[in-house]
Design a protein around this motif. Structure first.
Motif, short mmCIF file in Angstrom:
data_model
loop_
_atom_site.label_atom_id
_atom_site.label_comp_id
_atom_site.label_asym_id
_atom_site.label_seq_id
_atom_site.Cartn_x
_atom_site.Cartn_y
_atom_site.Cartn_z
N HIS A 290 -15.25 -5.70 -1.34
CA HIS A 290 -13.81 -5.35 -1.77
C HIS A 290 -13.13 -4.86 -0.46
CE1 HIS A 290 -14.06 -6.28 -5.66
NE2 HIS A 290 -15.24 -5.49 -5.78
N GLY A 291 -13.82 -4.38 0.85
CA GLY A 291 -13.18 -4.20 1.80
C GLY A 291 -12.89 -2.49 1.89
N ASN A 292 -12.44 -1.79 2.75
CA ASN A 292 -12.31 -0.32 2.84
C ASN A 292 -10.96 0.05 2.04
OD1 ASN A 292 -12.42 2.22 3.39
ND2 ASN A 292 -12.10 2.28 5.57
N ILE A 293 -11.18 0.64 0.80
CA ILE A 293 -10.05 1.04 -0.10
C ILE A 293 -9.61 2.25 0.59
CG2 ILE A 293 -9.61 1.85 -2.39
CD1 ILE A 293 -12.03 -0.12 -3.27
N LYS A 294 -8.28 2.09 0.62
CA LYS A 294 -7.51 3.34 1.28
C LYS A 294 -6.98 4.39 0.38
CE LYS A 294 -7.65 1.29 5.45
NZ LYS A 294 -8.54 1.99 6.41
N THR A 295 -6.64 4.12 -1.00
CA THR A 295 -6.16 5.04 -1.72
C THR A 295 -7.06 5.31 -2.70
OG1 THR A 295 -5.09 3.63 -3.24
CG2 THR A 295 -3.89 4.52 -1.20
N SER A 296 -7.14 6.46 -3.49
CA SER A 296 -7.97 6.63 -4.72
C SER A 296 -7.34 6.09 -6.19
CB SER A 296 -7.91 8.30 -4.93
OG SER A 296 -6.80 8.78 -5.37
N ARG B 299 -23.27 0.69 -3.59
CA ARG B 299 -22.05 1.20 -2.77
C ARG B 299 -21.73 0.03 -1.69
NH1 ARG B 299 -21.94 7.17 -1.78
NH2 ARG B 299 -22.03 7.14 -3.92
N ALA B 300 -22.95 -0.02 -0.99
CA ALA B 300 -22.34 -0.93 0.46
C ALA B 300 -22.23 -2.38 -0.01
CB ALA B 300 -23.89 -1.00 1.35
N ARG C 78 -18.49 -2.18 -1.21
CA ARG C 78 -17.33 -2.15 -0.06
C ARG C 78 -17.19 -3.30 0.99
NH1 ARG C 78 -19.26 4.06 1.61
NH2 ARG C 78 -17.90 5.08 0.06
N GLU C 79 -18.63 -3.96 1.05
CA GLU C 79 -18.29 -5.23 1.63
C GLU C 79 -17.55 -6.27 0.96
OE1 GLU C 79 -21.58 -8.65 2.38
OE2 GLU C 79 -22.34 -6.77 3.07
#
Length: 73
Positions: A53-59, A46-47, A50-51
């Protein structure tokens, strides 16, 4: 060979991961199993995801609803 029959699922998993397995009968090799394609890459943690693809704001649901609305109008 009897052991190979009993553990076929485990053997197939090892082959999928890239290992070659030799099957013997009375101590003599009779067959070699190897994957037909390259071993599967494990999914990133998961880390790592996220690294990359960045911080995803929407589901995903919100994204699908937005795309559907864009298509309608």
């Amino acid at each position: 060979m009897a052991e190979a029959k009993a553990k076929l699922s485990e053997i197939i998993k090892r082959v999928e991961e890239g290992e070659q397995v030799t099957i013997t009968r009375r101590g003599k090799p009779v067959a070699r199993l190897s994957a037909t394609q390259a071993p599967k890459k494990p999914l990133p943690s998961r880390a790592e995801f996220r690294e990359k693809h960045g911080n995803i704001k929407t589901s995903a649901v919100e994204d699908l609803i937005a795309m559907r609305e864009e298509y309608r109008y």
